[in-house]
Design a protein around this motif. Structure first.
Motif, PDB file in Angstrom:
ATOM      1  N   TYR A 189      46.159  26.641  32.327  1.00 45.50           N
ATOM      2  CA  TYR A 189      46.152  26.244  33.957  1.00 45.50           C
ATOM      3  C   TYR A 189      47.194  27.246  34.218  1.00 45.50           C
ATOM      4  N   ARG A 190      48.130  27.205  34.130  1.00 44.85           N
ATOM      5  CA  ARG A 190      48.814  28.936  34.173  1.00 44.85           C
ATOM      6  C   ARG A 190      47.998  29.784  33.433  1.00 44.85           C
ATOM      7  N   PHE A 191      47.297  29.531  32.438  1.00 47.03           N
ATOM      8  CA  PHE A 191      46.562  31.427  32.442  1.00 47.03           C
ATOM      9  C   PHE A 191      45.705  31.808  33.773  1.00 47.03           C
ATOM     10  N   GLU A 192      45.309  30.408  34.047  1.00 43.72           N
ATOM     11  CA  GLU A 192      44.261  30.898  35.524  1.00 43.72           C
ATOM     12  C   GLU A 192      44.968  31.426  36.088  1.00 43.72           C
ATOM     13  N   CYS A 193      46.424  30.739  36.785  1.00 45.66           N
ATOM     14  CA  CYS A 193      46.966  31.543  37.643  1.00 45.66           C
ATOM     15  C   CYS A 193      47.785  33.066  36.817  1.00 45.66           C
ATOM     16  N   ALA A 194      47.746  33.373  35.773  1.00 47.63           N
ATOM     17  CA  ALA A 194      47.619  34.297  35.658  1.00 47.63           C
ATOM     18  C   ALA A 194      46.955  35.777  35.320  1.00 47.63           C
ATOM     19  N   LEU A 195      45.395  34.747  35.399  1.00 46.53           N
ATOM     20  CA  LEU A 195      44.166  35.692  36.183  1.00 46.53           C
ATOM     21  C   LEU A 195      44.481  36.386  37.226  1.00 46.53           C
ATOM     22  N   ARG A 196      45.202  35.744  37.660  1.00 49.58           N
ATOM     23  CA  ARG A 196      45.404  35.530  39.657  1.00 49.58           C
ATOM     24  C   ARG A 196      45.881  36.710  39.889  1.00 49.58           C
ATOM     25  N   SER A 197      47.388  36.278  39.053  1.00 49.86           N
ATOM     26  CA  SER A 197      48.730  37.597  39.580  1.00 49.86           C
ATOM     27  C   SER A 197      48.265  38.752  38.857  1.00 49.86           C
ATOM     28  N   LEU A 235      34.674  34.233  36.136  1.00 52.05           N
ATOM     29  CA  LEU A 235      35.799  34.529  35.000  1.00 52.05           C
ATOM     30  C   LEU A 235      36.393  33.187  35.284  1.00 52.05           C
ATOM     31  N   ILE A 236      36.955  32.996  36.481  1.00 56.62           N
ATOM     32  CA  ILE A 236      37.325  31.597  36.689  1.00 56.62           C
ATOM     33  C   ILE A 236      37.531  30.689  36.187  1.00 56.62           C
ATOM     34  N   ALA A 237      35.217  30.640  36.821  1.00 59.19           N
ATOM     35  CA  ALA A 237      35.006  29.580  36.686  1.00 59.19           C
ATOM     36  C   ALA A 237      34.381  28.812  35.272  1.00 59.19           C
ATOM     37  N   THR A 238      34.849  29.800  34.289  1.00 57.24           N
ATOM     38  CA  THR A 238      34.407  29.696  32.745  1.00 57.24           C
ATOM     39  C   THR A 238      35.009  29.774  31.841  1.00 57.24           C
ATOM     40  N   SER A 355      40.104  30.232  43.731  1.00 60.55           N
ATOM     41  CA  SER A 355      40.413  31.275  42.656  1.00 60.55           C
ATOM     42  C   SER A 355      39.945  32.619  43.145  1.00 60.55           C
ATOM     43  N   THR A 356      39.927  33.046  44.404  1.00 59.08           N
ATOM     44  CA  THR A 356      40.036  34.415  45.266  1.00 59.08           C
ATOM     45  C   THR A 356      41.391  34.237  45.291  1.00 59.08           C
ATOM     46  N   PRO A 357      42.168  34.941  45.031  1.00 60.35           N
ATOM     47  CA  PRO A 357      43.862  35.986  45.518  1.00 60.35           C
ATOM     48  C   PRO A 357      43.876  35.381  46.667  1.00 60.35           C
ATOM     49  N   GLU A 358      45.442  34.916  47.465  1.00 64.16           N
ATOM     50  CA  GLU A 358      45.569  35.348  48.978  1.00 64.16           C
ATOM     51  C   GLU A 358      45.523  36.573  48.784  1.00 64.16           C
ATOM     52  N   MET A 359      46.135  37.432  48.343  1.00 59.42           N
ATOM     53  CA  MET A 359      46.382  38.574  48.564  1.00 59.42           C
ATOM     54  C   MET A 359      44.853  39.864  48.741  1.00 59.42           C
ATOM     55  N   ILE A 360      43.599  39.084  47.740  1.00 58.55           N
ATOM     56  CA  ILE A 360      42.449  40.071  48.908  1.00 58.55           C
ATOM     57  C   ILE A 360      41.567  39.074  49.630  1.00 58.55           C
TER      58      ILE A 360
END
Length: 515
Positions: A189-197, A235-238, A355-360
């Motif tokens: 899960y943290r890897f998914e968070c890291a992708l957004r970061s 990318l996130i979904a897969t 999946s969409t980062p808050e900043m975007i």
């Protein structure tokens, strides 16, 4: 309405939950007159139509550039998690030391973008900056969550060890094997968070997807922005299909090869000067105590306090609106409420939201509603609401499979109001408290987009090369996060909200629900 929803938990639990919910709503209502949420006349509907058209008809010319951006986004995220997870595991083993807990709380309380701005002053626009910006706060998060997972394990196996089995042996032979499924699940899960970061590090100039997204939106090239958004959601979904443990060594080698070249300076020669000189006011370095006190007083009244107030106001509004988003969206993704077929569009919507980062999201809303706190509130509520709603819908589906329905079970809105929501509400509130600290950190970082939170003053200080101001503001941001985290834990206990069971931290549970 809430009182009716909470009857199954008993009168005392219902009163506690009602009291906490009422307090949160009251604070949000009190924040409304003071928060900067003005809507400016920018004709949002025409712009919204262009954005919608770009998302529906995405287009990208330079596929090599896009693949490079995707590769570098994944590279930063993967290498940071690969390094942060074992460091966090080691710190989790000594998390009972107060100094370790304070250290971990401090480093995780500073947002990745703020860390990126700090390391950029030392290492320039380099791979080192990107890696450290994610690695440092994630190490603190891993340490905290891994320690919590260890605490939730059965103590019987530990008791079977000899009296001499302490320290590393205690963890190696009992706690780590017991916790391994939860540890690996949370790491995924943290890897998914890291992708957004990693993606949003592009907002400070690193060549990830966020850099190209910001450029496309600023230029009004919405088809290009739409292509980037779809690529990131895909990318996130897969992740569960392409992130296989047996391929991890190959991915690490590829990630190292994909790291971008350094732009600017990359050696650590500036580190000592930065730490010992640049981040402190000149008056303090010269021993002019009166002038230093005057400087700190002026900073607090002119920047720190206004930034804290706006950050807290927007956080509270976003927190309550997140709960509204959860209650409004989770039924459309639940098999029990939407049915086995119609739930899939709802699940897809929640996938896009989380999946969409808050900043975007905030950047898009800024284009629509102008420069105020409203875009930040909407972005935070949509993203966090989508994440929590996804958990709530999955919990509803899991119970539907394990429990035989009764013929007289209500249907439609009555099932939503009197059966499903009462069962989900305590856990939903626990997830909401868990995300409170995250919402605060994200509210602060929204200042980089021009919203008058703490991040606005921090970004301005870095632009003016006033590192002493930036350091003081970041310090107060970290202290504020630690305070809110402590308050959220107390309120969760006071409300009697469900605490996750062993290995079922909110984020670890999310990853298992993803498959």
């Amino acid at each position: 309405m809430i009182t009716g929803l909470l009857k199954p938990r008993g009168n005392s639990s219902a009163r506690a939950l009602n009291g906490v919910c009422g307090l949160l709503i009251l604070l949000a209502l009190l924040a409304l007159p003071w928060a900067d949420i003005e809507i400016y006349a920018v004709d949002p509907w025409q712009e919204l139509g262009r954005i919608g058209q770009g998302i529906m008809l995405p287009h990208w010319d330079g596929w090599r550039i896009l693949l490079d951006a995707v590769g570098q986004t994944v590279a930063f995220a993967l290498l940071a998690v690969v390094l942060a997870a074992p460091l966090g595991l080691l710190l989790a083993m000594i998390y009972h030391w107060r100094a370790v807990r304070i250290f971990c709380a401090a480093i995780r309380s500073v947002h990745e973008l703020f860390w990126g701005l700090i390391f950029m002053q030392i290492y320039g626009l380099s791979a080192t900056t990107g890696l450290l910006a994610i690695l440092v706060p994630f190490t603190g998060v891993f340490a905290k969550v891994f320690a919590e997972i260890f605490e939730q394990q059965d103590s019987t196996p530990v008791a079977t060890l000899g009296s001499g089995a302490r320290g590393i042996k205690r963890y190696a032979y009992t706690l780590i094997p017991q916790s391994w499924p939860a540890l690996t699940s949370y790491t995924r899960y943290r890897f998914e968070c890291a992708l957004r970061s990693s993606a949003i590090l592009g907002f400070i100039g690193l060549p990830t997807l966020g850099f190209h997204l910001e450029t496309a939106f600023k230029q009004g090239d919405y088809p290009e922005a739409g292509a980037l958004l779809w690529v990131f959601v895909l990318l996130i979904a897969t992740i569960r299909f392409w992130m296989r443990p047996r391929l991890l060594p190959l991915y690490i080698i590829a990630a190292i090869w994909l790291l971008p070249e350094t732009i600017g300076f990359s050696n650590g020669g500036y580190l000592w000067q930065f730490v010992s000189h640049d981040i402190w006011p000149r008056a303090l370095l010269e021993g002019q105590w009166r002038e230093a006190l005057s400087w700190y007083s002026g900073m607090f009244t002119e920047q720190v306090w206004p930034g804290i107030v706006q950050t807290l106001l927007l956080t509270q509004l976003a927190l309550v609106l997140t709960a509204v988003v959860v209650l409004a969206t989770y039924p459309f993704a639940s098999r029990a409420l939407a049915g086995p077929v119609l739930r899939w569009p709802g699940r897809f919507l929640l996938l896009v939201q989380r999946s969409t980062p808050e900043m975007i999201l905030a950047f898009v809303f800024l284009l629509l509603f102008g420069p105020s706190g409203l875009p930040a509130v909407l972005a935070l509520a949509l993203h966090n609401g989508g994440l929590i709603a996804f958990l709530v819908a999955n919990a509803s589906d899991a119970e539907l499979v394990s429990r035989l329905g009764r013929p007289d079970d209500p249907r439609g809105f009555k099932r939503y109001a009197y059966l499903e929501t009462p069962r989900r509400f305590p856990a939903m509130l626990a997830f909401l408290f868990y995300r409170w600290e995250v919402i605060l950190r994200e509210s602060a970082i929204m200042g980089i987009l021009g919203i008058a939170t703490l991040g606005f003053y921090i970004d301005s200080a870095f632009e003016e090369i006033r590192y002493d101001r930036a350091f003081l503001l970041i310090l107060f941001t970290a202290l504020l996060n630690i305070l809110v985290d402590a308050v959220s834990r107390r309120l969760r206990r006071a409300a009697g909200a469900d605490t996750p069971q062993p290995g079922r931290t909110p984020t670890a549970k999310l990853d298992r629900q993803n498959g």
